[in-house]
Design a protein around this motif. Structure first.
Motif, PDB file in Angstrom:
ATOM      1  N   VAL A 173      48.291 -21.002  51.528  1.00  0.00           N
ATOM      2  CA  VAL A 173      46.911 -21.382  51.865  1.00  0.00           C
ATOM      3  C   VAL A 173      46.929 -22.578  52.809  1.00  0.00           C
ATOM      4  N   ALA A 174      47.605 -23.649  52.421  1.00  0.00           N
ATOM      5  CA  ALA A 174      47.618 -24.854  53.254  1.00  0.00           C
ATOM      6  C   ALA A 174      48.908 -25.629  53.037  1.00  0.00           C
ATOM      7  N   ASP A 175      49.397 -26.212  54.113  1.00  0.00           N
ATOM      8  CA  ASP A 175      50.585 -27.063  54.044  1.00  0.00           C
ATOM      9  C   ASP A 175      50.235 -28.467  54.533  1.00  0.00           C
ATOM     10  N   ASP A 176      50.738 -29.454  53.842  1.00  0.00           N
ATOM     11  CA  ASP A 176      50.621 -30.869  54.206  1.00  0.00           C
ATOM     12  C   ASP A 176      49.266 -31.479  53.864  1.00  0.00           C
ATOM     13  N   ASN A 177      48.182 -30.816  54.255  1.00  0.00           N
ATOM     14  CA  ASN A 177      46.845 -31.366  54.007  1.00  0.00           C
ATOM     15  C   ASN A 177      45.944 -30.265  53.465  1.00  0.00           C
ATOM     16  N   VAL A 178      45.373 -30.494  52.275  1.00  0.00           N
ATOM     17  CA  VAL A 178      44.526 -29.493  51.638  1.00  0.00           C
ATOM     18  C   VAL A 178      43.107 -30.046  51.535  1.00  0.00           C
ATOM     19  N   GLU A 179      42.160 -29.318  52.124  1.00  0.00           N
ATOM     20  CA  GLU A 179      40.747 -29.678  52.006  1.00  0.00           C
ATOM     21  C   GLU A 179      40.200 -29.043  50.731  1.00  0.00           C
ATOM     22  N   ILE A 180      39.634 -29.876  49.853  1.00  0.00           N
ATOM     23  CA  ILE A 180      39.200 -29.405  48.537  1.00  0.00           C
ATOM     24  C   ILE A 180      37.713 -29.662  48.353  1.00  0.00           C
ATOM     25  N   LYS A 181      37.006 -28.629  47.880  1.00  0.00           N
ATOM     26  CA  LYS A 181      35.593 -28.753  47.537  1.00  0.00           C
ATOM     27  C   LYS A 181      35.394 -28.405  46.069  1.00  0.00           C
ATOM     28  N   GLU A 182      34.553 -29.199  45.412  1.00  0.00           N
ATOM     29  CA  GLU A 182      34.199 -28.926  44.021  1.00  0.00           C
ATOM     30  C   GLU A 182      32.862 -28.188  44.031  1.00  0.00           C
TER      31      GLU A 182
END
Length: 313
Positions: A173-182
């Protein structure tokens, strides 16, 4: 920041008037149908919400109000903080509302969608767009259907582990930096920044595109985060969990998810350990816990020994 123009673009609304205000911010996930306000009751008017006019609101406004009341209510609806007014079911907005929106630069929109459908789609869109968000340094993968967020200090090998998992058939899905939404309580959705989508950084090799190398089936645009695996270099003086009875969690925004601490040292196949952690997590969700089962066996064994000892006395 979410603006009215983003909403217009998403739902292909027709702009009737108030184009100057399409860059207004949308700050509330709720939408309102201002039925009471049309009758003149503005004491609890939620003016910061998007206002929807369906069949009930439109027909009442047109057929039950005097011309003076129409003008008065129209201007009361159009406040500085009001993002926009939307007419559904293909209704043409009354001229009084058109004039008020034009003078106050309140975007006036229309759509052929029914009110019920629009409320459903719009609320879902606003909940996701306005959800609390953060960024975390780590790698997110889909491992056996479980969204696994791998964290740890820089240089510990997160990307190399991700590469091995991708080669084993799991999805990045993502490497190094993951954008997360709750998006809801306990529901965390992770995705990659557009700049590094489908990319992995391997020290000594550089940037690689895993979709180009392994095919479209090894990447995902978004995944719910269900398990955290935190990696740390093995410390000889530290006692690590050997039974799996320790219940660690990690807090992201306002949600807590289970977390596993995995020590790393030469010779350990961390990729295999993460695969097993994901499978074990699935089993625990189904009510199967090897650690709990072992603990129950151990307690039963100790009790049997004690009972035997008592009888011999």
């Amino acid at each position: 920041m979410l603006t009215v123009s983003n909403v217009i673009e998403r739902f292909k609304f027709e702009v009737v008037t108030g184009e100057i205000g399409i860059h207004k911010a949308v700050t509330s996930i709720d939408v309102s149908r201002p039925g009471l306000e049309i009758t003149g009751y503005f004491s609890y008017y939620s003016s910061e919400r998007i206002q929807l006019f369906g069949t009930t609101e439109t027909t009442f406004f047109i057929n039950k109000l005097t011309d003076e009341e129409k003008r008065e209510r129209a201007y009361l609806l159009c406040r500085d903080e009001t993002p926009c007014i939307i007419f559904t079911d293909g209704y043409e907005p009354p001229k009084e509302i058109i004039e008020a929106c034009k003078e106050t630069s309140t975007p006036l929109l229309k759509t052929e969608l029914t009110t019920t459908n629009l409320v459903f789609y719009l609320t879902d869109f606003l909940e996701i767009s306005l959800a609390p968000e953060t960024n975390i340094h780590g790698v997110l993968l889909d491992v056996y259907g479980i969204g696994v967020l791998i964290t740890g200090e820089s240089g510990i090998g997160k990307s190399e582990i991700a590469l091995e998992l991708v080669k084993n058939g799991h999805r990045l899905v993502a490497d190094d930096n993951v954008e997360i939404k709750e998006i809801a309580n306990g529901v965390l959705m992770g995705k990659p920044p557009k700049l590094i989508e489908n990319l992995l950084e391997i020290r000594g090799l550089g940037i690689i595109n895993v979709m180009t190398l392994f095919g479209a089936g090894v990447v995902l645009n978004e995944k719910r985060i269900m398990l955290n695996v935190h990696l740390e270099f093995w410390k000889e003086d530290k006692e690590y969990d050997r039974l799996g009875l320790d219940k660690r969690t990690i807090k992201i925004i306002d949600s807590e998810i289970p977390s596993k601490l995995i020590p790393v040292r030469p010779g350990r196949n961390v990729s295999n350990i993460i695969e097993v952690a994901a499978m074990d997590f699935r089993l625990q969700k189904m009510g199967v816990s090897a650690a709990r089962e072992f603990n129950e066996r151990l307690i039963a064994h100790i009790r049997s020994k004690n009972d035997g000892g008592t009888q011999s006395l």
